[in-house]
Design a protein around this motif. Structure first.
Motif, PDB file in Angstrom:
ATOM      1  N   GLY A 166     -13.400  -7.499  -8.560  1.00 23.45           N
ATOM      2  CA  GLY A 166     -13.709  -6.895  -7.328  1.00 23.45           C
ATOM      3  C   GLY A 166     -13.127  -6.896  -6.185  1.00 23.45           C
ATOM      4  N   MET A 167     -11.834  -7.155  -6.179  1.00 23.53           N
ATOM      5  CA  MET A 167     -11.006  -6.911  -4.911  1.00 23.53           C
ATOM      6  C   MET A 167     -10.329  -5.452  -4.952  1.00 23.53           C
ATOM      7  SD  MET A 167     -10.064 -10.468  -3.604  1.00 23.53           S
ATOM      8  CE  MET A 167      -8.394  -9.906  -3.148  1.00 23.53           C
ATOM      9  N   PHE A 168     -10.915  -4.784  -4.062  1.00 25.24           N
ATOM     10  CA  PHE A 168     -10.694  -3.335  -4.054  1.00 25.24           C
ATOM     11  C   PHE A 168      -9.964  -2.953  -2.757  1.00 25.24           C
ATOM     12  CE2 PHE A 168     -14.564  -3.547  -6.524  1.00 25.24           C
ATOM     13  CZ  PHE A 168     -14.044  -2.755  -7.733  1.00 25.24           C
ATOM     14  N   CYS A 169      -9.334  -4.167  -2.089  1.00 21.22           N
ATOM     15  CA  CYS A 169      -8.797  -4.058  -0.915  1.00 21.22           C
ATOM     16  C   CYS A 169      -7.083  -3.707  -0.973  1.00 21.22           C
ATOM     17  CB  CYS A 169      -9.028  -5.098  -0.126  1.00 21.22           C
ATOM     18  SG  CYS A 169      -8.340  -6.629  -0.631  1.00 21.22           S
ATOM     19  N   VAL A 170      -6.627  -3.529  -2.381  1.00 25.12           N
ATOM     20  CA  VAL A 170      -5.281  -3.507  -2.521  1.00 25.12           C
ATOM     21  C   VAL A 170      -4.481  -2.416  -1.627  1.00 25.12           C
ATOM     22  CG1 VAL A 170      -5.356  -4.837  -4.675  1.00 25.12           C
ATOM     23  CG2 VAL A 170      -5.467  -2.354  -4.489  1.00 25.12           C
ATOM     24  N   GLY A 171      -5.446  -1.386  -1.388  1.00 28.37           N
ATOM     25  CA  GLY A 171      -4.491  -0.449  -0.580  1.00 28.37           C
ATOM     26  C   GLY A 171      -4.943  -0.358   0.987  1.00 28.37           C
ATOM     27  N   CYS A 172      -5.883  -1.556   1.340  1.00 28.37           N
ATOM     28  CA  CYS A 172      -6.042  -1.554   2.721  1.00 28.37           C
ATOM     29  C   CYS A 172      -4.707  -2.220   3.402  1.00 28.37           C
ATOM     30  CB  CYS A 172      -7.223  -2.259   2.984  1.00 28.37           C
ATOM     31  SG  CYS A 172      -7.425  -3.955   2.988  1.00 28.37           S
ATOM     32  N   PRO A 173      -4.688  -1.913   4.752  1.00 28.13           N
ATOM     33  CA  PRO A 173      -3.487  -2.468   5.669  1.00 28.13           C
ATOM     34  C   PRO A 173      -3.483  -4.064   5.629  1.00 28.13           C
ATOM     35  CG  PRO A 173      -4.599  -0.739   6.893  1.00 28.13           C
ATOM     36  CD  PRO A 173      -5.455  -0.815   5.759  1.00 28.13           C
ATOM     37  N   SER A 174      -4.515  -4.663   5.340  1.00 26.61           N
ATOM     38  CA  SER A 174      -4.710  -6.100   5.401  1.00 26.61           C
ATOM     39  C   SER A 174      -3.989  -6.756   4.198  1.00 26.61           C
ATOM     40  CB  SER A 174      -6.014  -6.683   5.355  1.00 26.61           C
ATOM     41  OG  SER A 174      -6.650  -6.156   6.267  1.00 26.61           O
ATOM     42  N   ALA A 175      -3.706  -5.584   2.970  1.00 22.43           N
ATOM     43  CA  ALA A 175      -3.153  -6.240   1.733  1.00 22.43           C
ATOM     44  C   ALA A 175      -1.843  -6.675   2.162  1.00 22.43           C
ATOM     45  CB  ALA A 175      -3.226  -5.250   0.908  1.00 22.43           C
ATOM     46  N   SER A 176      -1.036  -6.053   3.113  1.00 21.60           N
ATOM     47  CA  SER A 176       0.218  -6.046   3.342  1.00 21.60           C
ATOM     48  C   SER A 176       0.629  -7.323   4.146  1.00 21.60           C
ATOM     49  CB  SER A 176       1.106  -4.821   4.217  1.00 21.60           C
ATOM     50  OG  SER A 176       0.441  -4.982   5.458  1.00 21.60           O
ATOM     51  N   GLY A 177      -0.489  -8.145   4.575  1.00 16.90           N
ATOM     52  CA  GLY A 177      -0.349  -9.409   5.431  1.00 16.90           C
ATOM     53  C   GLY A 177      -1.192 -10.420   5.116  1.00 16.90           C
ATOM     54  N   GLU A 178      -2.024 -10.136   4.129  1.00 15.15           N
ATOM     55  CA  GLU A 178      -2.970 -11.285   3.861  1.00 15.15           C
ATOM     56  C   GLU A 178      -2.839 -12.054   2.529  1.00 15.15           C
ATOM     57  OE1 GLU A 178      -7.994 -10.966   4.753  1.00 15.15           O
ATOM     58  OE2 GLU A 178      -6.938  -9.429   3.293  1.00 15.15           O
ATOM     59  N   SER A 179      -2.881 -13.188   2.501  1.00 14.16           N
ATOM     60  CA  SER A 179      -2.660 -13.879   1.137  1.00 14.16           C
ATOM     61  C   SER A 179      -3.833 -13.582   0.099  1.00 14.16           C
ATOM     62  CB  SER A 179      -2.688 -15.248   1.460  1.00 14.16           C
ATOM     63  OG  SER A 179      -3.714 -16.102   1.870  1.00 14.16           O
TER      64      SER A 179
END
Length: 65
Positions: A26-39
């Motif tokens: 259910g984590m669809f955030c892999v393409g969002c900008p936060s993914a590049s800096g979020e653990s």
């Protein structure tokens, strides 16, 4: 080995197909900008997902299980 302190983008750099594991949880955030800096751990807290379960599934993916 994947751990919950890893940045999501670093996991995806190892193998982009691992995105399917994030999607499955259910984590669809892999393409969002936060993914590049979020653990993984921080993202799981935001999305109400069990970080340990996600890490276990990611490690199984990378182990070819």
């Amino acid at each position: 080995m994947i751990d919950k302190k890893m940045i999501i983008a670093d996991v995806l750099k190892k193998d982009q197909k691992s995105a399917a594991v994030f999607f499955e949880m259910g984590m669809f955030c892999v393409g969002c900008p936060s993914a590049s800096g979020e653990s993984i751990e921080d993202a799981c807290k935001v999305h109400g997902i069990n970080a340990d379960e996600l890490v276990d599934k990611l490690n199984a993916f990378f182990a070819g299980v």
